[in-house]
Design a protein around this motif. Sequence first.
Motif, short mmCIF file in Angstrom:
data_model
loop_
_atom_site.label_atom_id
_atom_site.label_comp_id
_atom_site.label_asym_id
_atom_site.label_seq_id
_atom_site.Cartn_x
_atom_site.Cartn_y
_atom_site.Cartn_z
N ASP A 1 -12.61 -1.84 -0.18
CA ASP A 1 -12.29 -3.05 0.56
C ASP A 1 -11.05 -2.77 1.42
OD1 ASP A 1 -11.55 -5.57 1.45
OD2 ASP A 1 -11.43 -6.47 -0.55
N PRO A 2 -11.12 -2.96 2.74
CA PRO A 2 -9.95 -2.70 3.58
C PRO A 2 -8.73 -3.53 3.19
CG PRO A 2 -11.71 -3.78 4.83
CD PRO A 2 -12.29 -3.35 3.54
N ALA A 3 -8.94 -4.70 2.60
CA ALA A 3 -7.81 -5.51 2.16
C ALA A 3 -7.03 -4.81 1.05
CB ALA A 3 -8.30 -6.88 1.68
N VAL A 4 -7.74 -4.05 0.21
CA VAL A 4 -7.07 -3.29 -0.85
C VAL A 4 -6.21 -2.19 -0.24
CG1 VAL A 4 -7.47 -1.68 -2.76
CG2 VAL A 4 -8.82 -3.78 -2.58
N VAL A 5 -6.74 -1.51 0.78
CA VAL A 5 -5.99 -0.44 1.43
C VAL A 5 -4.73 -1.00 2.08
CG1 VAL A 5 -6.06 1.35 3.20
CG2 VAL A 5 -8.09 0.88 1.81
N ARG A 6 -4.88 -2.10 2.78
CA ARG A 6 -3.71 -2.69 3.43
C ARG A 6 -2.66 -3.08 2.39
NH1 ARG A 6 -3.34 -7.70 7.84
NH2 ARG A 6 -1.05 -7.79 7.81
N ALA A 7 -3.08 -3.71 1.31
CA ALA A 7 -2.13 -4.13 0.28
C ALA A 7 -1.43 -2.92 -0.35
CB ALA A 7 -2.85 -4.94 -0.80
N ASP A 8 -2.19 -1.85 -0.59
CA ASP A 8 -1.61 -0.63 -1.18
C ASP A 8 -0.53 -0.06 -0.27
OD1 ASP A 8 -3.40 -0.89 -3.25
OD2 ASP A 8 -4.58 0.90 -2.77
N PHE A 9 -0.84 0.09 1.00
CA PHE A 9 0.10 0.71 1.93
C PHE A 9 1.32 -0.17 2.17
CE2 PHE A 9 -3.08 3.83 2.52
CZ PHE A 9 -2.50 4.91 3.15
N GLU A 10 1.11 -1.46 2.27
CA GLU A 10 2.25 -2.35 2.48
C GLU A 10 3.14 -2.38 1.24
OE1 GLU A 10 0.44 -6.00 3.81
OE2 GLU A 10 0.54 -5.35 5.92
N ALA B 1 3.64 0.10 -0.62
CA ALA B 1 4.35 1.37 -0.58
C ALA B 1 5.49 1.38 0.43
CB ALA B 1 3.38 2.50 -0.26
N GLY B 2 5.53 0.38 1.31
CA GLY B 2 6.60 0.30 2.30
C GLY B 2 6.15 0.44 3.73
N PHE B 3 4.88 0.75 3.96
CA PHE B 3 4.37 0.89 5.32
C PHE B 3 4.15 -0.49 5.95
CE2 PHE B 3 2.97 4.93 3.43
CZ PHE B 3 3.34 5.83 4.42
N VAL B 4 4.11 -0.49 7.28
CA VAL B 4 3.83 -1.69 8.06
C VAL B 4 2.51 -1.47 8.80
CG1 VAL B 4 4.58 -3.16 9.97
CG2 VAL B 4 6.27 -2.20 8.37
N LEU B 5 1.62 -2.45 8.74
CA LEU B 5 0.37 -2.34 9.50
C LEU B 5 0.71 -2.44 10.98
CD1 LEU B 5 -2.72 -2.09 9.44
CD2 LEU B 5 -2.83 -4.58 9.45
N ASP B 6 0.41 -1.38 11.72
CA ASP B 6 0.81 -1.26 13.12
C ASP B 6 -0.34 -1.45 14.09
OD1 ASP B 6 3.04 -0.41 14.97
OD2 ASP B 6 1.62 1.19 15.44
#
Length: 257
Positions: free
Chosen positions: A204-213, A215-220
Amino acid sequence: MRHRFVGQLVAALMVAGLGASYSEARPVSVPTITAAVAAPTRSPDNVKLDVSRKPAELLAFLGLKPGMRVADMFGVNHYWAEIFAAAVGPRGQVVVWEPTQFYGDKARADFAAFAATRPNVAIVASPFATPALAPRSFDLMLLNLDYHDVYWQSAKYKIAAMEPDAWLKVIYAAMKPGGIVGVVDHVGPAGDTRAIVEELHRIDPAVVRADFERAGFVLDGESPLLRNPADDHKLLVFDPAIRGKTDRFALRFRKPR
């Protein structure tokens, strides 16, 4: 004919760079990417994959530029490495990371032959759970169709259950401030992520976004470049009915400065 192809590719890249993201477009070197993808030295087997991967448009979306230091994750088949190597040029560098579980004698020999003609390419192998990547090393990283496997485990390949947060902590540390991580993966349904990955190799792309955010990343940025509405997300990605045609999301994450 070749000039016509290059002209068409430049136009497509301009569209990808200017319109594929909901965030401000990132400056890209369109001619450099075009030339790297169109290079006659590329492996014919890899070129066949271009139809489904759209490498020129994707790399324009990610902002690949000459001189960058790039991490090509799970890249022992050198599909992306051969494009990166030409695009970043002699002042750039490409570091392929491959889990030792998949880096046997044949893969090692094949990659050595490939890298022998590309002095700006190197490979690092380490266990899947612990990527051996030096801190603050990379301007750009690509995870193409592999991030879901951080939720996977396999007795056959000696891959134990991993913690995505711990894995991404290493990835975050490896990026330079302002560095970009591109994630392309097969779209999966919402639900139990580990079970879905085990059954379908989707996420699920929502899981990937939540994981990366987390971790400290920003969705760009986010691109619809590889989406396929005909895929209902119910089939295993290796099923002949959908293989190479899965619905895929493309996300661009940035490490804050």
